[in-house]
Design a protein around this motif. Structure first.
Motif, PDB file in Angstrom:
ATOM      1  N   ILE A   1       0.858  -1.183   0.000  1.00 42.80           N
ATOM      2  CA  ILE A   1       0.000   0.000   0.000  1.00 42.80           C
ATOM      3  C   ILE A   1       0.888   1.224   0.000  1.00 42.80           C
ATOM      4  O   ILE A   1       2.054   1.177   0.391  1.00 42.80           O
ATOM      5  CB  ILE A   1      -0.989   0.004   1.180  1.00 42.80           C
ATOM      6  N   LEU A   2       0.315   2.320  -0.453  1.00 45.30           N
ATOM      7  CA  LEU A   2       1.112   3.526  -0.575  1.00 45.30           C
ATOM      8  C   LEU A   2       1.255   4.194   0.788  1.00 45.30           C
ATOM      9  O   LEU A   2       0.336   4.168   1.606  1.00 45.30           O
ATOM     10  CB  LEU A   2       0.455   4.474  -1.575  1.00 45.30           C
ATOM     11  N   GLU A   3       2.421   4.786   0.992  1.00 38.72           N
ATOM     12  CA  GLU A   3       2.710   5.384   2.304  1.00 38.72           C
ATOM     13  C   GLU A   3       1.682   6.429   2.728  1.00 38.72           C
ATOM     14  O   GLU A   3       1.210   6.385   3.860  1.00 38.72           O
ATOM     15  CB  GLU A   3       4.121   5.970   2.292  1.00 38.72           C
ATOM     16  N   PRO A   4       1.306   7.389   1.844  1.00 43.32           N
ATOM     17  CA  PRO A   4       0.334   8.391   2.311  1.00 43.32           C
ATOM     18  C   PRO A   4      -1.012   7.784   2.717  1.00 43.32           C
ATOM     19  O   PRO A   4      -1.587   8.189   3.727  1.00 43.32           O
ATOM     20  CB  PRO A   4       0.182   9.326   1.113  1.00 43.32           C
ATOM     21  N   THR A   5      -1.480   6.787   1.956  1.00 40.48           N
ATOM     22  CA  THR A   5      -2.783   6.220   2.327  1.00 40.48           C
ATOM     23  C   THR A   5      -2.667   5.448   3.631  1.00 40.48           C
ATOM     24  O   THR A   5      -3.609   5.412   4.421  1.00 40.48           O
ATOM     25  CB  THR A   5      -3.324   5.299   1.234  1.00 40.48           C
ATOM     26  N   ALA A   6      -1.495   4.821   3.847  1.00 35.51           N
ATOM     27  CA  ALA A   6      -1.299   4.123   5.114  1.00 35.51           C
ATOM     28  C   ALA A   6      -1.398   5.104   6.270  1.00 35.51           C
ATOM     29  O   ALA A   6      -2.009   4.814   7.303  1.00 35.51           O
ATOM     30  CB  ALA A   6       0.049   3.425   5.115  1.00 35.51           C
ATOM     31  N   ALA A   7      -0.826   6.296   6.063  1.00 32.72           N
ATOM     32  CA  ALA A   7      -0.868   7.300   7.128  1.00 32.72           C
ATOM     33  C   ALA A   7      -2.307   7.744   7.393  1.00 32.72           C
ATOM     34  O   ALA A   7      -2.735   7.865   8.545  1.00 32.72           O
ATOM     35  CB  ALA A   7      -0.006   8.488   6.736  1.00 32.72           C
ATOM     36  N   VAL A   8      -3.055   7.955   6.309  1.00 29.78           N
ATOM     37  CA  VAL A   8      -4.452   8.379   6.480  1.00 29.78           C
ATOM     38  C   VAL A   8      -5.240   7.286   7.200  1.00 29.78           C
ATOM     39  O   VAL A   8      -6.019   7.538   8.110  1.00 29.78           O
ATOM     40  CB  VAL A   8      -5.091   8.696   5.107  1.00 29.78           C
ATOM     41  N   LEU A   9      -4.973   6.047   6.786  1.00 30.88           N
ATOM     42  CA  LEU A   9      -5.691   4.921   7.385  1.00 30.88           C
ATOM     43  C   LEU A   9      -5.382   4.808   8.876  1.00 30.88           C
ATOM     44  O   LEU A   9      -6.262   4.520   9.685  1.00 30.88           O
ATOM     45  CB  LEU A   9      -5.298   3.632   6.664  1.00 30.88           C
ATOM     46  N   ALA A  10      -4.124   5.068   9.224  1.00 36.50           N
ATOM     47  CA  ALA A  10      -3.743   4.975  10.632  1.00 36.50           C
ATOM     48  C   ALA A  10      -4.564   5.960  11.466  1.00 36.50           C
ATOM     49  O   ALA A  10      -4.977   5.650  12.581  1.00 36.50           O
ATOM     50  CB  ALA A  10      -2.255   5.253  10.792  1.00 36.50           C
ATOM     51  N   TYR A  11      -4.819   7.157  10.915  1.00 35.91           N
ATOM     52  CA  TYR A  11      -5.629   8.120  11.656  1.00 35.91           C
ATOM     53  C   TYR A  11      -7.101   7.732  11.643  1.00 35.91           C
ATOM     54  O   TYR A  11      -7.795   7.830  12.640  1.00 35.91           O
ATOM     55  CB  TYR A  11      -5.449   9.537  11.081  1.00 35.91           C
ATOM     56  N   ASP A  12      -7.573   7.276  10.473  1.00 31.49           N
ATOM     57  CA  ASP A  12      -9.003   6.964  10.349  1.00 31.49           C
ATOM     58  C   ASP A  12      -9.394   5.712  11.135  1.00 31.49           C
ATOM     59  O   ASP A  12     -10.568   5.508  11.423  1.00 31.49           O
ATOM     60  CB  ASP A  12      -9.373   6.779   8.879  1.00 31.49           C
ATOM     61  N   ALA A  13      -8.413   4.860  11.430  1.00 32.89           N
ATOM     62  CA  ALA A  13      -8.750   3.625  12.125  1.00 32.89           C
ATOM     63  C   ALA A  13      -8.828   3.826  13.623  1.00 32.89           C
ATOM     64  O   ALA A  13      -9.148   2.905  14.357  1.00 32.89           O
ATOM     65  CB  ALA A  13      -7.717   2.553  11.795  1.00 32.89           C
ATOM     66  N   ARG A  14      -8.504   5.026  14.080  1.00 32.03           N
ATOM     67  CA  ARG A  14      -8.636   5.268  15.517  1.00 32.03           C
ATOM     68  C   ARG A  14     -10.112   5.240  15.883  1.00 32.03           C
ATOM     69  O   ARG A  14     -10.953   5.739  15.124  1.00 32.03           O
ATOM     70  CB  ARG A  14      -8.037   6.630  15.875  1.00 32.03           C
ATOM     71  N   PRO A  15     -10.420   4.664  17.028  1.00 35.69           N
ATOM     72  CA  PRO A  15     -11.854   4.510  17.348  1.00 35.69           C
ATOM     73  C   PRO A  15     -12.595   5.833  17.427  1.00 35.69           C
ATOM     74  O   PRO A  15     -13.784   5.895  17.108  1.00 35.69           O
ATOM     75  CB  PRO A  15     -11.836   3.791  18.705  1.00 35.69           C
ATOM     76  N   GLU A  16     -11.893   6.881  17.829  1.00 37.38           N
ATOM     77  CA  GLU A  16     -12.600   8.158  17.981  1.00 37.38           C
ATOM     78  C   GLU A  16     -12.773   8.894  16.648  1.00 37.38           C
ATOM     79  O   GLU A  16     -13.463   9.894  16.562  1.00 37.38           O
ATOM     80  CB  GLU A  16     -11.881   9.054  18.998  1.00 37.38           C
ATOM     81  N   ALA A  17     -12.135   8.365  15.599  1.00 38.08           N
ATOM     82  CA  ALA A  17     -12.159   9.067  14.324  1.00 38.08           C
ATOM     83  C   ALA A  17     -13.551   9.000  13.703  1.00 38.08           C
ATOM     84  O   ALA A  17     -14.232   7.996  13.780  1.00 38.08           O
ATOM     85  CB  ALA A  17     -11.147   8.449  13.373  1.00 38.08           C
ATOM     86  N   LYS A  18     -13.958  10.120  13.122  1.00 33.81           N
ATOM     87  CA  LYS A  18     -15.234  10.151  12.409  1.00 33.81           C
ATOM     88  C   LYS A  18     -14.938  10.224  10.930  1.00 33.81           C
ATOM     89  O   LYS A  18     -14.042  10.952  10.508  1.00 33.81           O
ATOM     90  CB  LYS A  18     -16.044  11.376  12.845  1.00 33.81           C
ATOM     91  N   ILE A  19     -15.680   9.426  10.171  1.00 32.50           N
ATOM     92  CA  ILE A  19     -15.447   9.443   8.724  1.00 32.50           C
ATOM     93  C   ILE A  19     -16.142  10.665   8.146  1.00 32.50           C
ATOM     94  O   ILE A  19     -17.360  10.834   8.262  1.00 32.50           O
ATOM     95  CB  ILE A  19     -15.991   8.156   8.086  1.00 32.50           C
ATOM     96  N   LYS A  20     -15.320  11.543   7.573  1.00 34.16           N
ATOM     97  CA  LYS A  20     -15.868  12.756   6.978  1.00 34.16           C
ATOM     98  C   LYS A  20     -15.302  12.899   5.586  1.00 34.16           C
ATOM     99  O   LYS A  20     -14.304  12.275   5.243  1.00 34.16           O
ATOM    100  CB  LYS A  20     -15.437  13.973   7.806  1.00 34.16           C
ATOM    101  N   ASP A  21     -15.940  13.735   4.784  1.00 35.68           N
ATOM    102  CA  ASP A  21     -15.369  14.052   3.486  1.00 35.68           C
ATOM    103  C   ASP A  21     -14.330  15.128   3.698  1.00 35.68           C
ATOM    104  O   ASP A  21     -14.652  16.212   4.203  1.00 35.68           O
ATOM    105  CB  ASP A  21     -16.460  14.561   2.548  1.00 35.68           C
ATOM    106  N   LYS A  22     -13.096  14.843   3.323  1.00 28.77           N
ATOM    107  CA  LYS A  22     -12.084  15.865   3.526  1.00 28.77           C
ATOM    108  C   LYS A  22     -10.943  15.713   2.543  1.00 28.77           C
ATOM    109  O   LYS A  22     -10.729  14.641   1.980  1.00 28.77           O
ATOM    110  CB  LYS A  22     -11.560  15.829   4.964  1.00 28.77           C
ATOM    111  N   ILE A  23     -10.248  16.829   2.364  1.00 29.60           N
ATOM    112  CA  ILE A  23      -9.027  16.815   1.544  1.00 29.60           C
ATOM    113  C   ILE A  23      -7.856  16.813   2.522  1.00 29.60           C
ATOM    114  O   ILE A  23      -7.783  17.640   3.426  1.00 29.60           O
ATOM    115  CB  ILE A  23      -8.955  18.064   0.648  1.00 29.60           C
TER     116      ILE A  23
END
Lengths: 577, 446
Positions: A184-206
């Protein structure tokens, strides 16, 4: 050994980890029972394992131990080899390896000539063999930690990785007994690491993912739409904005100080340089945490010890140019994606260099206050940037490890991943249905991969009654307006022109840039009749894969409602990336 | 994704706005851009699932939801939701032998299959409902008889020995074998299978072979009947014992009851064994598969015999054929050698004759040529002798072929000088070839 490995491979039990394999450092992570990604420390307690291998009399050293060998045993120490994998000798940049084993041409690949056996003979070891050894060491560290043999992994790769590099990496890992489930690509891995946190809310964002590493920096603009990520643009830098440049600033500073006292330049001597380099790196890390840091090297040159301190302000002043390069790189990437600074909702700083507070401060100034800068110095809850991609990889590993290899390949096939993305936002007019007077509220942002669906709940006029839902496309525009000068510095505006160029900077600073919506094509209208007082209207927009749009409008909690469908539009092949 | 809330109000419907079904489709979306989405994260997996299985959002949601629900359901299997028979609630705990412990705990669907966890859970659930304190709180009488029943049932079912004793006589778990009338209607497997499954619970060896179906293999069927004819049962009948009187009663009386119980148990056990044997017999009698196997076996045996006979016959024929062939070959060889011999003789004789003839030609040639003397001259005896000696010498030196060619040459000439020439040529040739010494041929050589 081999038979044992075969036995392991044939067993159906898969233990997968995430590996972030960097040019300077690697890290490994696993997903705990609760689905939380945890970084694994190796035997030496390092979570950041230098991607360095060193050999002394047939003994292999790895990580920090190997890195310290750069001083005494630089010819038999291999470092910064990741970018050489799967490339031919003509296309590689050997600069980072100046102070370690030099890469050389070997058949069609790159190799290193090192003494890796007990005998004095120089062996040619290819870069893929080095990678295999490195991954084997990483996997064994992980196996020791988990108590289970690690036999599969998700590995992160930079965005500009070639197919040959992927194949080479996969083969090298396989030789080390690690099946690569997915790269997997490094930037998406980083985004996924943040989004996988339980407190994270899935939002539309750049999101801007700035991966600032040791020898290179990679910026990627990622559109996160309902948890689906698309990379809009990338930019890379290998020369002016990376960790080593910051080290160099400190090396030069300390070298000058040393010359002042002792009249010898430690940079002239290879060994002195290596010592200073190691120490400068440590100093840089210390400066990221505290305001002051010392640098002391025993017997730096001519047997003279060196000791000095530096404070953060001084360092930031010295490295101003490099910091500027980081900011410019990010700006460039945003421009490449046809976006504006104002469009960016989040900046994720990843990679070891991101610990530097000044970089995040610069970014805070660059982006509007609404933009969240996720870095340790700006946000206390930020994840350690150096482990971000390993964590992301571990999360992905836990998601895909139950799948068959074929299944993963099919899922990541372009047939599945290539998707039409909306060119414009879709939204609803509020306040007034008149295009001029009303306000556009975006429901589906642009660059959203279809099929997608979004639901919005809208308020109605105070007394309820009949309302109209007008659905249109929205174009984002940047409105530039100047604030009244008089209000700020008390001078009339006419004075300004006389002051000329000096004031131009001020002028720019006072410009107010705003994101505004311009209504584009009107798509549909729907009427909702007899909404109760204080009621709400629910609008659900579903865009199909063929760009047909289904609209469902009803009073919240009510039954029935209005439904309608829009015709399909055509898809434009290969849009600008 | 969760719904987004907008606080600004929607505009009011303008006057005179109307549309079919209140919806007006006006525009079209702008063309989209093709981009790669990143294959990571749970939401991508959902997207990928939808795309590959071509599901819509709602379909995928429903399928995922169903999958989740199933897991919960599995957990719920142990829950008891059997209605309680009001008659059962009236029961007295003293009469515990007559009570159906499984029904009391609401496990009558599971019976001997109920696991210990299920029993524990069922007990807990029943206790929560029927605890006497609860009843008292609800205002009804302090009747705890059913609670005692529950306790007794649990006591028995949680004790492996007692549970076996109860299971042994648990008639509610028995499945009646089909009557003759039912059996005649067919449906053999459907009727008998559950009977054997139920009886199989008493087997000491588990798992118990199944009755199978029409397509079962012969071995399986045989194994099945063997198993049931050698059935090893743990079924016992202590549960139906008469109560043994207390110690303080008459000891003889007590012994008498014990003896009676023992006998009764034995009797019941024998009865049960006979019953089971009868059951298997009945089943076997109705089993079409056995008949079929027998027929097949017989057909197989016949087939084998015929095959064997055919094979023997064939072997015999083959042997005979082979012997004949051998004899024929031998004869042929003999004949051939005979012919060969005869031929050889002929050739040899012919050669001999030819040599003789040639010799004659040679001799006569010199004689005809007046012993190589000019015509008119009388050859003396000495001369004749010499010439003939020479000719003899030449003939001795040359072989049959050379002799033939020489004879040919001599045959072609009649004139005396020419004959002499031929002879002298021949003599020279022989000298040249080293076969004759010069001067050995006195007359001819000159």
């Amino acid at each position: 050994m081999s038979s044992q490995e075969e036995g392991e491979l044939s067993s159906p039990e898969i233990t997968a980890i995430g590996i972030s394999f960097g040019n300077s450092n690697s890290s490994i992570a696993y997903t705990s029972g609760e689905g939380k990604a945890e970084v694994i420390a190796n035997e030496e307690g390092d979570r950041q394992i230098p991607s360095v291998l060193s050999y002394i009399e047939g003994e292999e050293y790895h990580g920090t131990q190997a890195k310290s060998q750069l001083v005494r045993n630089s010819k038999n120490t291999v470092a910064y080899f990741r970018d050489f994998l799967g490339r031919d000798f003509d296309s590689i940049d050997p600069t980072p390896c100046h102070a370690s084993a030099h890469p050389q041409k070997h058949e069609s690949t790159v190799a290193f000539s090192i003494q890796d056996q007990e005998s004095d003979a120089q062996n040619i070891v290819t870069v893929s063999e080095i990678t295999t050894r490195h991954i084997r060491r990483l996997a064994s560290s992980a196996s020791d930690f988990l108590g289970k043999k690690v036999n599969a992994a998700v590995i992160t790769v930079p965005t500009n990785v070639t197919e040959e590099q992927r194949v080479a990496l996969s083969e090298a890992a396989k030789k080390a007994g690690v099946e690569v489930l997915q790269m997997i690509l490094e930037p998406t891995a980083a985004v996924l690491a943040y989004d996988a946190r339980p407190e994270a809310k899935i939002k539309d964002k750049i999101i801007v993912v700035a991966d600032l590493g040791g020898t290179r920096s990679d910026i990627a603009i990622v559109a996160s739409r309902g948890g689906i990520y698309s990379i809009l643009s990338t930019s890379h830098d290998y020369e002016t904005a990376a960790g080593v440049q910051l080290d160099q600033v400190l090396i030069d500073h300390f070298a000058k100080e040393f010359i002042k006292k002792n009249k010898t330049d430690p940079r002239k001597n290879e060994r002195s340089m290596a010592k200073l380099k190691l120490e400068a790196e440590a100093t840089k890390k210390a400066l990221s945490l505290g305001g002051n840091a010392s640098c002391s090297v025993e017997s730096l040159a001519n047997g003279i010890d060196f000791s000095s301190t530096i404070n953060r302000t001084r360092y930031e002043l010295l490295a101003g140019k490099v910091f500027g390069a980081f900011t410019r790189l990010i700006e460039e990437a945003v421009r490449k994606a046809d976006l504006d600074i104002l469009d960016v909702d989040e900046v994720i700083l990843s990679g070891g260099t991101s610990h530097t507070p000044k970089i995040s401060q610069n970014l805070q100034r660059l982006f509007p206050p609404t933009t969240r800068i996720l870095s340790p110095s700006t946000l206390p809850t930020a994840i350690d940037p150096s482990s971000l991609s390993a964590r992301g990889a571990a999360i992905q590993a836990s998601l895909v490890q139950e799948f068959e290899k074929d299944d993963i390949e099919q899922s990541t096939h372009p047939m599945v991943t290539v998707t039409p993305h909306l060119r414009n936002a879709i939204g609803v007019m509020v306040v007034s249905e008149d295009v001029k007077k009303g306000l556009f509220s975006a429901l589906v942002e642009k660059e959203t991969a279809v099929p997608c669906r979004r639901t919005g709940v809208f308020a109605v006029p105070r007394d309820g009654g009949d309302v109209i839902v007008k659905i249109c496309e929205g174009l984002r525009e940047i409105k530039v307006s100047k604030k009244e000068k008089a209000k700020i510095n008390g001078k009339p505006a006419s004075d300004d022109s006389e002051l000329d160029s000096d004031d131009e900077e001020d002028e720019e600073a006072e410009e107010i840039r705003e994101k505004v919506w311009k209504v584009g094509t009107v798509l549909a209208e729907a009427g909702v009749k007899g909404v109760k007082k204080g009621g709400k209207v629910e609008v659900r927009i579903k865009v199909e894969a063929d760009l047909g749009v289904q609209v469902e409008v009803r009073e919240a909690g009510g039954k029935g409602g209005v439904r309608g469908t829009l015709e399909k539009a055509r898809v434009v092949e290969n849009g600008s990336a | 994704m969760a719904a987004v809330h907008f606080s600004l109000p929607l505009p009011v419907l303008p006057q005179g706005w109307s549309a079919e079904k209140d919806f007006k489709s006006i525009g079209q979306l702008s063309p989209a851009t093709q981009r790669n989405i990143e294959p990571v994260g749970p939401h991508f997996l959902a997207h990928e699932r939808r795309k590959r299985h071509q599901r819509t959002f709602s379909e995928d949601d429903r399928i995922q939801a169903q999958e989740n629900v199933k897991k919960v359901e599995d957990d719920d299997v142990g829950e008891i939701s059997e209605p309680e028979d009001p008659l059962m609630l009236q029961r007295d705990a003293k009469d515990w032998k007559g009570q159906d412990h499984y029904a009391v705990l609401g496990l009558s669907k599971h019976r001997y299959k109920a696991t210990e966890t299920q029993i524990k859970r069922a007990h807990r659930k029943k206790v929560l409902r029927h605890h006497p304190d609860k009843k008292a709180a609800a205002g009804s009488s302090e009747d705890d008889s059913f609670f005692k029943c529950i306790q007794k049932a649990t006591e028995i079912l949680l004790d492996p020995v007692k549970r076996r004793q109860f299971d042994s006589v648990d008639e509610a778990a028995d499945v009646e074998p089909p009557s003759k009338k039912q059996a005649q209607k067919g449906n053999f497997f459907k009727l008998w299978s559950p009977v054997f499954v139920a009886e199989g619970r008493f087997s000491k060896t588990q798992p118990v072979p199944r009755l199978g179906d029409d397509k079962s293999k012969k071995e399986d069927v045989e194994e099945f009947y063997n198993f049931w004819y050698n059935f090893d049962s743990w079924r016992s009948f202590e549960y139906q014992d008469e109560d043994v009187p207390d110690d303080n009663e008459n000891r003889d009386q007590k012994r008498h009851v014990e003896r009676k119980n023992n006998n009764a148990r034995k009797k019941k056990k024998t009865e049960d064994t006979t019953r089971l044997r009868q059951l298997v017999d009945d089943c076997l009698a109705g089993d079409e598969r056995i008949k079929r196997f027998k027929k097949e076996e017989r057909a197989g045996k016949d087939k084998k015999r015929l095959e064997r006979e055919a094979a023997e016959k064939k072997e015999k024929e083959d042997a005979q054929k082979a012997a004949e062939e051998k004899e024929r070959l031998r004869k042929e060889a003999e004949e051939a050698s005979k012919v060969e011999k005869a031929e050889g003789k002929k050739v040899k004789e012919a050669a001999k004759n030819a040599v003789k003839k040639n010799k004659r030609v040679l001799k006569s040639s010199v004689k005809d040529a007046n012993y190589l003397l000019p015509a008119g001259e009388e050859a003396g005896a000495k001369r004749v002798d010499q010439v003939l000696n020479d000719v003899e010498a030449v003939m001795a030196k040359i072989d049959a072929e050379e002799m033939a060619s020489l004879a040919g040459k001599l045959g072609g000439v009649k004139v005396a000088e020419e004959v002499g020439k031929v002879w002298s040529e021949e003599a020279k040739r022989l000298v040249g070839a080293g076969k004759v010494k010069e001067g050995e041929l006195k007359v001819i050589g000159t």
